[in-house]
Structure formats: C-alpha cells, structure tokens
Design a protein around this motif. Structure first.
Motif, PDB file in Angstrom:
ATOM      1  N   TYR A 145      -1.418  12.727  12.419  1.00 35.54           N
ATOM      2  CA  TYR A 145      -0.112  13.146  11.929  1.00 35.54           C
ATOM      3  C   TYR A 145      -0.283  14.261  10.903  1.00 35.54           C
ATOM      4  O   TYR A 145      -1.320  14.358  10.241  1.00 35.54           O
ATOM      5  CB  TYR A 145       0.608  11.980  11.240  1.00 35.54           C
ATOM      6  CG  TYR A 145       1.091  10.885  12.158  1.00 35.54           C
ATOM      7  CD1 TYR A 145       0.237   9.872  12.575  1.00 35.54           C
ATOM      8  CD2 TYR A 145       2.419  10.841  12.590  1.00 35.54           C
ATOM      9  CE1 TYR A 145       0.687   8.854  13.407  1.00 35.54           C
ATOM     10  CE2 TYR A 145       2.880   9.821  13.412  1.00 35.54           C
ATOM     11  CZ  TYR A 145       2.008   8.832  13.817  1.00 35.54           C
ATOM     12  OH  TYR A 145       2.450   7.826  14.636  1.00 35.54           O
ATOM     13  N   LEU A 158      -3.113  12.982   8.412  1.00 32.49           N
ATOM     14  CA  LEU A 158      -3.423  11.554   8.409  1.00 32.49           C
ATOM     15  C   LEU A 158      -3.780  11.080   9.808  1.00 32.49           C
ATOM     16  O   LEU A 158      -3.158  11.499  10.785  1.00 32.49           O
ATOM     17  CB  LEU A 158      -2.227  10.735   7.920  1.00 32.49           C
ATOM     18  CG  LEU A 158      -1.690  11.047   6.528  1.00 32.49           C
ATOM     19  CD1 LEU A 158      -0.416  11.865   6.614  1.00 32.49           C
ATOM     20  CD2 LEU A 158      -1.423   9.761   5.758  1.00 32.49           C
ATOM     21  N   GLU A 199       1.380  -2.899  14.649  1.00 28.96           N
ATOM     22  CA  GLU A 199       1.390  -2.285  13.325  1.00 28.96           C
ATOM     23  C   GLU A 199       0.462  -1.080  13.343  1.00 28.96           C
ATOM     24  O   GLU A 199      -0.649  -1.161  13.852  1.00 28.96           O
ATOM     25  CB  GLU A 199       0.918  -3.287  12.271  1.00 28.96           C
ATOM     26  CG  GLU A 199       1.798  -4.510  12.175  1.00 28.96           C
ATOM     27  CD  GLU A 199       1.135  -5.631  11.415  1.00 28.96           C
ATOM     28  OE1 GLU A 199       1.828  -6.614  11.128  1.00 28.96           O
ATOM     29  OE2 GLU A 199      -0.055  -5.529  11.110  1.00 28.96           O
ATOM     30  N   GLN A 200       0.937   0.028  12.770  1.00 31.39           N
ATOM     31  CA  GLN A 200       0.063   1.189  12.647  1.00 31.39           C
ATOM     32  C   GLN A 200      -0.484   1.249  11.231  1.00 31.39           C
ATOM     33  O   GLN A 200       0.270   1.143  10.262  1.00 31.39           O
ATOM     34  CB  GLN A 200       0.793   2.483  12.997  1.00 31.39           C
ATOM     35  CG  GLN A 200       0.785   2.768  14.478  1.00 31.39           C
ATOM     36  CD  GLN A 200       0.986   4.231  14.834  1.00 31.39           C
ATOM     37  OE1 GLN A 200       0.768   5.119  14.019  1.00 31.39           O
ATOM     38  NE2 GLN A 200       1.404   4.474  16.057  1.00 31.39           N
ATOM     39  N   TYR A 201      -1.792   1.442  11.163  1.00 29.65           N
ATOM     40  CA  TYR A 201      -2.456   1.562   9.872  1.00 29.65           C
ATOM     41  C   TYR A 201      -2.909   3.001   9.702  1.00 29.65           C
ATOM     42  O   TYR A 201      -3.424   3.609  10.636  1.00 29.65           O
ATOM     43  CB  TYR A 201      -3.653   0.611   9.803  1.00 29.65           C
ATOM     44  CG  TYR A 201      -3.243  -0.830   9.905  1.00 29.65           C
ATOM     45  CD1 TYR A 201      -3.399  -1.536  11.099  1.00 29.65           C
ATOM     46  CD2 TYR A 201      -2.667  -1.488   8.819  1.00 29.65           C
ATOM     47  CE1 TYR A 201      -3.006  -2.859  11.200  1.00 29.65           C
ATOM     48  CE2 TYR A 201      -2.263  -2.804   8.922  1.00 29.65           C
ATOM     49  CZ  TYR A 201      -2.437  -3.489  10.111  1.00 29.65           C
ATOM     50  OH  TYR A 201      -2.037  -4.792  10.217  1.00 29.65           O
ATOM     51  N   PHE A 202      -2.722   3.495   8.484  1.00 29.69           N
ATOM     52  CA  PHE A 202      -2.993   4.897   8.208  1.00 29.69           C
ATOM     53  C   PHE A 202      -4.184   5.063   7.285  1.00 29.69           C
ATOM     54  O   PHE A 202      -4.421   4.239   6.396  1.00 29.69           O
ATOM     55  CB  PHE A 202      -1.766   5.545   7.556  1.00 29.69           C
ATOM     56  CG  PHE A 202      -0.641   5.773   8.516  1.00 29.69           C
ATOM     57  CD1 PHE A 202       0.226   4.749   8.855  1.00 29.69           C
ATOM     58  CD2 PHE A 202      -0.463   7.016   9.106  1.00 29.69           C
ATOM     59  CE1 PHE A 202       1.255   4.941   9.763  1.00 29.69           C
ATOM     60  CE2 PHE A 202       0.564   7.226  10.012  1.00 29.69           C
ATOM     61  CZ  PHE A 202       1.412   6.185  10.340  1.00 29.69           C
ATOM     62  N   GLY A 203      -4.896   6.142   7.517  1.00 32.44           N
ATOM     63  CA  GLY A 203      -5.923   6.534   6.586  1.00 32.44           C
ATOM     64  C   GLY A 203      -5.312   7.108   5.323  1.00 32.44           C
ATOM     65  O   GLY A 203      -4.095   7.333   5.260  1.00 32.44           O
ATOM     66  N   PRO A 204      -6.130   7.391   4.321  1.00 35.27           N
ATOM     67  CA  PRO A 204      -5.625   7.889   3.038  1.00 35.27           C
ATOM     68  C   PRO A 204      -5.145   9.332   3.091  1.00 35.27           C
ATOM     69  O   PRO A 204      -4.481   9.792   2.173  1.00 35.27           O
ATOM     70  CB  PRO A 204      -6.825   7.741   2.105  1.00 35.27           C
ATOM     71  CG  PRO A 204      -7.999   7.791   3.016  1.00 35.27           C
ATOM     72  CD  PRO A 204      -7.578   7.162   4.295  1.00 35.27           C
ATOM     73  N   LEU A 256       6.407  12.584   8.206  1.00 33.09           N
ATOM     74  CA  LEU A 256       5.236  12.678   9.068  1.00 33.09           C
ATOM     75  C   LEU A 256       5.646  13.111  10.469  1.00 33.09           C
ATOM     76  O   LEU A 256       6.638  12.616  11.013  1.00 33.09           O
ATOM     77  CB  LEU A 256       4.523  11.329   9.164  1.00 33.09           C
ATOM     78  CG  LEU A 256       3.676  10.915   7.969  1.00 33.09           C
ATOM     79  CD1 LEU A 256       4.538  10.380   6.846  1.00 33.09           C
ATOM     80  CD2 LEU A 256       2.639   9.894   8.385  1.00 33.09           C
ATOM     81  N   GLN A 312      -3.351   1.683  15.888  1.00 36.32           N
ATOM     82  CA  GLN A 312      -2.371   0.618  16.088  1.00 36.32           C
ATOM     83  C   GLN A 312      -3.075  -0.692  16.382  1.00 36.32           C
ATOM     84  O   GLN A 312      -3.993  -0.739  17.198  1.00 36.32           O
ATOM     85  CB  GLN A 312      -1.420   0.972  17.227  1.00 36.32           C
ATOM     86  CG  GLN A 312      -0.327  -0.063  17.428  1.00 36.32           C
ATOM     87  CD  GLN A 312       0.808   0.463  18.265  1.00 36.32           C
ATOM     88  OE1 GLN A 312       1.414   1.477  17.936  1.00 36.32           O
ATOM     89  NE2 GLN A 312       1.097  -0.210  19.353  1.00 36.32           N
ATOM     90  N   PHE A 332      -4.289   8.220  16.310  1.00 35.79           N
ATOM     91  CA  PHE A 332      -3.198   9.184  16.194  1.00 35.79           C
ATOM     92  C   PHE A 332      -3.459  10.106  15.018  1.00 35.79           C
ATOM     93  O   PHE A 332      -3.986   9.687  13.990  1.00 35.79           O
ATOM     94  CB  PHE A 332      -1.869   8.453  15.971  1.00 35.79           C
ATOM     95  CG  PHE A 332      -1.564   7.409  17.013  1.00 35.79           C
ATOM     96  CD1 PHE A 332      -2.021   6.111  16.862  1.00 35.79           C
ATOM     97  CD2 PHE A 332      -0.825   7.726  18.141  1.00 35.79           C
ATOM     98  CE1 PHE A 332      -1.745   5.140  17.817  1.00 35.79           C
ATOM     99  CE2 PHE A 332      -0.541   6.770  19.097  1.00 35.79           C
ATOM    100  CZ  PHE A 332      -1.006   5.476  18.939  1.00 35.79           C
TER     101      PHE A 332
END
Lengths: 113, 113
Positions: free
Chosen positions: A35, A92, A101-106, A43, A96, A33
């Motif tokens: 954002y 970003l 749970e969704q994990y995001f980049g920095p 977001l 998932q 994804f």
C-alpha cells in the motif's frame, strides 16, 4: 497475528534514483499486499503479490514503476523506480490471516528530494 | 467497485466524552468491514472487524462498532475517550471472497483535556 518487519524504516532519496523496500513476515502467507499512504491521506493498494506468480497491480500503478518480487512465502520487495517528489509517501506491506484480518508492517517513510 | 466514505475528516472531543466516527460503504454485496487505528508515526493496528453474525462488534481499547446493512454503515463508537485515543482512524472494507482492502479517507480524532 503475524509480525511484519520492513526495511528501511525511512529514507531520503534523490530524484531519478530507485529504492527497494523489503518486507519480512514471521509466518508463511500466500498473499502479500503493498500500500501507499501519501502525506495526510489514506491508504491505496498498489499491488497484490502472490508467491510464484507476477504481482497484480491496481489501476494507476504499473510494474515498470513499482516492480515487486516475491521469492518465497515470507518475503517480498517493492521497488520505487525513477523517483520523483510525488513518490514521497509511506509504503506499507500487509498480509491477511485465515480469519480475514490484515496485519500491516510499520511502514517505510520515503522522502524524495 | 467497493468504496468507503468516512464522513468526518476531523473530530475534536473533550476527554471522557463519548465519540462516534462515521463510516459508510458502497457495496450491495456481502462485505467484510474493519476499523484500524494509526497512532502518530506508527503503523496500522486493527481495532475490530465485522464478518458476519451479531451486528454489534466489540474491539480493543473500549471501542465498538455497529453494522447496519440497511444504511450501509459501520460507525465506530466509544463511550468515554482518553487523551491516548488521539490518532487517525480508518474504516476499511473488502468484498467477501476478495482479500484486498479499500480504505476510507480517515478521521483524525483529537482529544482535548
């Protein structure tokens, strides 16, 4: 949990140019994804990128402005085309996990001058 | 369409005081709920999630949230905050079966000594 890296971490670009942001995940994922987080705001989902098919864009975002590639299960790119100052944001990518749970980049902090 | 409302844009509290950050969601169908934290100049970190089961969910850093279906709320609480909790907090929701997240506007938590 997934570890996500993004390149570049930040950039300053001139109006009218394009920037390609890279997102790399340390494991294979079906969907990625993208954002946007405009200054001081929340977001907003730009698009969902599924490997092997065209990305699905949210209302207000179009492929010509934000082309996305998804060449394999661990990598994706987002291009911000023909930039204007309104495109100044943090971009970003996220993935998932099987447990939702969704994990995001920095994030990539983009400033357009 | 799913929407998420965070009722307070800013919440100032004193160190060691309790805090509640409020979140309401719109969907009447089954929903997954999340709280994320964003420390200054950093990416998003998952604090906790509600998928099903017990309505009281415990997360990292001493935070917990309570899912209230009748009030369509998912408020975040911590009994005693620390200076290090200063951050932006985002509530997010996704409909069951969907992967994309809808975020609230964010609440800036400021801890005063």
């Amino acid at each position: 949990s997934a570890v996500i890296s993004q390149k570049p971490s930040r950039d300053i670009c001139q109006r009218g140019t394009s920037l390609t942001i890279q997102c790399q995940v340390d494991s294979q994922v079906t969907m990625m994804f993208w954002y946007r987080q405009q200054p001081g705001q929340s977001l907003t989902l730009i698009a969902t990128a599924n490997q092997g098919s065209e990305a699905t864009y949210e209302s207000g975002f179009v492929i010509d402005k934000f082309p996305i590639s998804r060449p394999n299960l661990t990598f994706s790119t987002l291009t911000v085309s023909n930039m204007s100052p309104e495109d100044s944001s943090i971009y970003l990518c996220s993935v998932q996990s099987p447990s939702y749970e969704q994990y995001f980049g920095p994030g990539t902090r983009l400033t357009v001058t | 369409a799913q929407s998420v409302t965070q009722l307070d844009s800013q919440v100032p509290v004193f160190e060691e005081a309790p805090v509640e950050l409020r979140c309401n969601y719109s969907s009447s169908v089954s929903v997954y709920l999340f709280w994320y934290v964003q420390y200054p100049n950093q990416g998003l970190q998952l604090l906790l999630k509600y998928l099903s089961g017990s309505t009281l969910v415990k997360g990292i850093n001493g935070f917990e949230a309570e899912f209230n279906k009748s009030q369509t709320s998912f408020h975040l609480r911590k009994p005693s905050v620390h200076i290090s909790d200063t951050a932006e907090y985002f509530c997010a929701a996704s409909s069951q079966g969907a992967q994309k997240l809808v975020f609230g506007q964010g609440t800036r938590l400021t801890i005063n000594p």
